[in-house]
Design an enzyme around this catalytic site. Sequence first.
Site, short mmCIF file in Angstrom:
data_model
loop_
_atom_site.label_atom_id
_atom_site.label_comp_id
_atom_site.label_asym_id
_atom_site.label_seq_id
_atom_site.Cartn_x
_atom_site.Cartn_y
_atom_site.Cartn_z
N LYS A 185 -4.78 9.18 -8.27
CA LYS A 185 -4.95 7.91 -7.56
C LYS A 185 -6.36 7.38 -7.85
CE LYS A 185 -4.58 5.71 -3.03
NZ LYS A 185 -5.89 5.03 -3.10
N CYS B 139 -21.21 -6.92 33.10
CA CYS B 139 -21.14 -7.81 34.27
C CYS B 139 -21.45 -7.12 35.59
CB CYS B 139 -19.76 -8.46 34.35
SG CYS B 139 -18.41 -7.31 34.77
N TYR C 18 0.04 1.46 -13.87
CA TYR C 18 0.85 2.52 -13.26
C TYR C 18 2.12 2.00 -12.59
CZ TYR C 18 -1.84 0.97 -9.15
OH TYR C 18 -2.44 0.21 -8.17
N CYS D 226 -13.71 -1.73 33.23
CA CYS D 226 -14.38 -2.75 34.03
C CYS D 226 -13.34 -3.49 34.85
CB CYS D 226 -15.12 -3.72 33.12
SG CYS D 226 -15.71 -5.20 33.96
N LYS E 127 -4.00 12.63 -0.39
CA LYS E 127 -5.44 12.39 -0.45
C LYS E 127 -6.23 13.71 -0.47
CE LYS E 127 -6.52 8.62 -0.44
NZ LYS E 127 -6.70 7.57 0.57
N CYS F 20 -15.93 -11.00 33.37
CA CYS F 20 -16.70 -10.12 32.48
C CYS F 20 -16.86 -10.80 31.13
CB CYS F 20 -15.99 -8.78 32.31
SG CYS F 20 -16.85 -7.65 31.19
N ASP G 113 -9.65 5.25 -7.74
CA ASP G 113 -10.40 4.57 -6.69
C ASP G 113 -11.03 3.31 -7.29
OD1 ASP G 113 -11.60 3.93 -4.33
OD2 ASP G 113 -13.15 5.47 -4.43
N GLU H 63 0.52 11.50 -10.37
CA GLU H 63 -0.55 10.90 -11.17
C GLU H 63 -1.80 10.74 -10.32
OE1 GLU H 63 -0.01 6.43 -11.64
OE2 GLU H 63 1.98 7.03 -10.96
N SER I 35 0.85 -1.18 0.00
CA SER I 35 0.00 0.00 0.00
C SER I 35 0.89 1.24 0.00
CB SER I 35 -0.91 -0.02 1.23
OG SER I 35 -0.12 -0.05 2.41
N LEU I 36 0.29 2.41 0.04
CA LEU I 36 1.04 3.66 0.06
C LEU I 36 0.80 4.40 1.36
CD1 LEU I 36 0.32 5.02 -3.54
CD2 LEU I 36 2.43 3.94 -2.74
N CYS J 286 -19.94 -1.76 34.99
CA CYS J 286 -19.83 -2.38 33.67
C CYS J 286 -21.21 -2.80 33.17
CB CYS J 286 -18.90 -3.59 33.74
SG CYS J 286 -18.82 -4.54 32.21
#
Length: 751
Positions: A131, A435, A239, A450, A327, A456, A133, A129, A95-96, A432
């Site tokens: 990106k 419990c 790419y 808790c 992004k 629990c 989707d 370039e 990934s980037l 909680c």
Amino acid sequence: MANNSEQQDVASLTAEQAKAEFLTLEARLQAADLAYHQADAPEISDAEYDSLKRRYRALAQAHPELEAVATQLDSVGAPAASGFGKISHAIRMLSLGNAFEDEDVADFDRSIRKYLGFGSGDSLAFTAEPKIDGLSLSLRYEHGKLIQAATRGDGSIGENVTANAMTIADIPHQLDGAPDVLEVRGEVYMSHEDFEALNARHTERGGKTFANPRNAAAGSLRQLDAEITRARPLRFFAYSWGELSEALAETQMDAIERLRGLGFQTNPLTRLCASVAEIISHYRSIEEQRATLGYDIDGVVYKVNDLALQGRLGFRSTTPRWAIAHKFPAELAWTRLEAIDIQVGRTGALSPVARLTPVTVGGVVVSNATLHNEDYILGRDSKGEEIRGGKDIRIGDWVQIYRAGDVIPKVADVDLSKRPDGAEPFAFPHTCPECSSPAVREEGDAIRRCSGGMICPAQAVERLKHFVSRAAFDIEGLGAKQVEQFHTDGWIKEPADIFDLQSNYGSGLQQLKNREGWGEKSADNLFAAIEEKRTIPLAKLIFALGMRHAGEVAGRDLALHYRDWTAMADAIDTARPAALAHRAADEAEEAERLKAADEGRRAKISDTRAAAVAVCEVPADAAAAWSDLVGVDGIGAVLGLSLSDAFSNPEERAAIDRLIGKLTIVAPDAPAADSPVAGKTVVFTGTLEKMTRAEAKARAEALGAKVSGSVSKKTDILVAGPGAGSKAKKAAELGIQTLDEDGWLELIAEA
């Protein structure tokens, strides 16, 4: 990358606040990966996922001890779905990293220059370039012929979609003039026009419509019937590349041109830029054209143009150092807060969740938002200062949902003018909800937890789910749904019970095979899968136990250091007095900082300091064991205390011991022995003049060495450049081999 305000925000959190938020983010990211990459049914948008990952990474950077928990920093995609054959990628599909602001891009440029040893005046060009989707796809050609196509999968293993890829017009079946081995990588997508037409046809036939073009493209490519894919209007942009028998070119831009010349569609908006200012300018240009492109993009990708420099920069665990995705910003929306639910996590943390009237934010329907903790609901930050102008959050409020920057989705604001009459401040529970045990908030901690521990059910179930998760025992046929079922029925209360399922219920197989979704074969398969996992690598076992802060990375580090379960357990037991002394000293230091507003507070400080002094004189073997434990690179005192607490808790230790008695634990493979530094611990200190510190570390690790940040009796070699200080002195005292940079390079020259 995190912006300055976010960096300041996460840095201001206490360790406990950061850890609690970190674990919540981790669970959401794991679920999102499966929904997006495997099910083609994303529950959150890409922008939302990026924001979660961004916050997750920022927390790790601001609180280094969290790197031991950071399983999602190393994750890419999701496992291949069972409906397709599997293909192992010769070179991982990574990934980037992400940038969200102009300053993040400048930081990217600076980090590359620092790694390479470039000055600000040195030439460094980038390609920029759009990106796309869509869905990542790798195409393998041998002697010019397309022989296979695979999805990303988890980065290492993808789904075999060769027959489907053959139906896409943009993908050539035969290449002229290509290298003998060529893996072309790119994105399968669907244009807006084709997407609308596809949904219109489905609507006419009364079929299911797709939420967005990305979902349509992914669902179309991953059809078991290739003829269905053929009928779908899919496109492909190339790419990048994977395995090559010969280089395509010397630069990224020329390589893309080479791919275009071979017959692939490449994006016409790709540009060569000579500076950060130029790539940001091109980003703005693409952003302005975004609505008229006819296909979805969610940012702009920048890559170092010189392929030789890309080779020098190399890769982190899941991302290349030489590329980043800038992004586009996310969006805002207003909706009604219908309820606030309290969820109990694996560590007992009570996490408030906003239940919202569903609202579309950036093309994604949002119905839940994280509310962090009780202070956040009250309109205060970790320091007690106002956030949102001090406006609290109440059920019935009209709230603004923000999908970028912090935990996403989050409540960014409240419209008090629309607050309903009679809306009451939210009363955060002190017991909680699972419990009824007291939910305790320790001084200085933003999280209420808790105290029920093993009793629990929420904690027990979540820990069992973690135990069987993919990165842990990964038992085929025993997932989260089955764990919940078996726990409800009383068949599994703790991990050891899993390995007694067949002996306890195998004779009563009818009980299992008559359940919905089960038959004799599936029951037999489950028992066989459980038997297979009785033999488990030490690192996976450590991670699977779900001890606080003990993530995958920490599991590997501990396994490599101790190499044996008994040795590790004995060391942690031996170190217990020193761990208590460390905690008491920390408490005394914290208490010393408190303002003594009254006699009772002063007495508390005095008592705490006395307690610290009382336990600080620990046996020598305990001090040595503690020093050895926290000296493991990447462990530290926070994780050391967590391990010590877990092993000294009678109920938890008994449960662990019951499990260990049913397993065969496999030590990690011995370090490679084909280099002069394989298996040795190396420390770099001072200034390196012929390589950057990052390059030196990467080279040492590639040769099988372990690089540590501190000198200890476990250190084998200290590489000391000019300016070496206390580390060199300590190495001399311990008799550790010390080399200068030239000596180090000579040592590894033949490797």
